[in-house]
Scaffold this active site. Structure first.
Site, PDB file in Angstrom:
ATOM      1  CB  THR A   1       5.194  17.417  -2.889  1.00  0.00           C
ATOM      2  OG1 THR A   1       3.750  17.103  -2.843  1.00  0.00           O
ATOM      3  CG2 THR A   1       6.166  16.164  -2.079  1.00  0.00           C
TER       4      THR A   1
ATOM      5  CE  LYS B   1       8.698  17.521  -6.163  1.00  0.00           C
ATOM      6  NZ  LYS B   1       7.764  18.003  -5.657  1.00  0.00           N
TER       7      LYS B   1
ATOM      8  CE  LYS C   1       0.860  15.057  -3.533  1.00  0.00           C
ATOM      9  NZ  LYS C   1       1.594  16.014  -3.503  1.00  0.00           N
TER      10      LYS C   1
ATOM     11  CG  LEU D   1       6.298  27.811  -5.223  1.00  0.00           C
ATOM     12  CD1 LEU D   1       6.716  29.000  -3.985  1.00  0.00           C
ATOM     13  CD2 LEU D   1       6.219  28.458  -5.763  1.00  0.00           C
ATOM     14  N   PRO D   2       7.078  24.441  -7.609  1.00  0.00           N
ATOM     15  CG  PRO D   2       7.821  23.857  -9.224  1.00  0.00           C
ATOM     16  CD  PRO D   2       6.976  24.892  -8.184  1.00  0.00           C
TER      17      PRO D   2
END
Length: 344
Positions: A122, A274, A197, A82-83
């Site tokens: 993330t 982001k 990450k 997902l975003p």
């Protein structure tokens, strides 16, 4: 592998490629079941995965469900890509979400073996840990498993998964992760995959901006793109950003980075921003200074902010915001900032 019903929620650029690899390789494995379940708000994405399965996995059933609740009811192992944090919150904790399904299954005694959730989004580390606890308390297993490798790696099945969560959940997820990757690394408790990450993308964002600066400097002083790139890639400044994602057309003669396609089909600038913001937020509670990263972060912010005020990237006559283009387009933004020399 005993799991036979696989769910996938989130079929964007990354998720679609991952799901296609996973479904195809499961269909060729010794798994006896043949049911796949998907969910995505984009009809186009659903059409693409349906067409892929029809063409490449004949005889295997694909169910399309309207929400995560229904996917959870049908699948034994559910993967999400997902975003960011808000979408994870909606999918796992929202109305018609995963937690609602788990609670209803537990209360009705309809539960099978514990469901496995693998989230490759993330997102904010603390929120991910809180979500994992709620899912685990509801009787399921969950790992955070963000990836490195981009769309190209997702398509080729060569991603690297950085996994956080209980070892037993990691071992259960590993056969499936191996189908989508070249490496799956268990980093420790819940949230540690995300920490790895964020550190990786913090460095990546800096590297990409540095390569953009260095390439622009060299070209402006008269070097050819392919010559400069070949020198960098055989010297100490070599990196993925220079060797694979070089931002200058013609710099990599044997490869096709996003710059050769108008900066399309890559890792969107808004997603890099982001991730760097998440890394910046994660550094604050432990008082880690990030002076280089903060300057690179500001550069991406300025580039996206310029788009918001009417400056857009033109590709084949169409206007595409830089925030939706591969983050290597920071090179184009630096060119725009370059002030032409005035000759007497």
């Amino acid at each position: 592998m005993s799991v036979t019903r696989i769910g996938f929620i989130g079929l964007g650029q990354m998720g679609l490629e991952m799901a296609q690899n996973l479904f195809l390789k499961i269909s060729k494995s010794s798994v006896s079941g043949n049911a796949f379940v998907v969910c995505d708000p984009s009809p186009k994405s659903v059409e693409r995965i349906s067409a892929f399965c029809k063409e490449n996995i004949p005889g295997h059933r694909l169910d399309v469900e309207p929400n995560p609740l229904e996917v959870t009811k049908k699948a034994d192992a559910i993967f999400t890509m997902l975003p960011s944090t808000p979408q994870v919150k909606a999918v796992y904790l929202g109305e018609s979400g995963v937690l609602q399904a788990l609670n209803s299954l537990r209360s009705s005694h309809a539960s099978r073996s514990p469901r496995l959730f693998v989230d490759s989004t993330t997102l904010d580390v603390q929120f991910a840990r809180e979500t994992a606890k709620q899912i685990t308390d509801a009787g399921a297993q969950m790992v955070d498993a963000p990836v490195s490798g981009g769309v190209v790696g997702a398509r080729a099945g060569t991603l690297t998964f950085m996994v956080g969560g209980p070892k037993v959940a990691f071992e259960r997820s590993r056969p499936f992760l191996d189908m989508m990757s070249s490496r799956a690394i268990h980093c420790g408790q819940s949230g540690t995959g995300l920490i790895a990450k964020l550190c990786n993308n913090h460095i990546l964002g800096i590297n990409q901006a540095a390569i953009a600066e260095g390439m622009l400097l060299g070209l402006s002083l008269g070097l050819e793109p392919s010559l400069l790139a070949s020198i960098i890639n055989s010297s100490t400044a070599r990196s993925w950003s220079s060797e694979v994602n070089n931002p200058v057309q013609g710099a990599l003669k044997d490869k096709s980075p996003p710059c050769e396609r108008g900066y399309l089909d890559g890792f969107a600038s808004k997603l890099m921003l982001k991730d760097m913001l998440l890394a910046s937020d994660a550094a604050k509670p432990v008082n880690v200074p990030l002076p280089v990263g903060e300057r690179a972060l500001k550069l991406y912010e300025e580039m996206i902010h310029a788009d918001d005020h009417g400056t857009t990237w033109s590709h084949n006559g169409a206007l595409l915001p830089r925030k939706d283009s591969d983050f290597s387009i920071v090179y184009d933004y630096l060119m725009q900032l370059q002030v032409p020399l005035r000759h007497p």
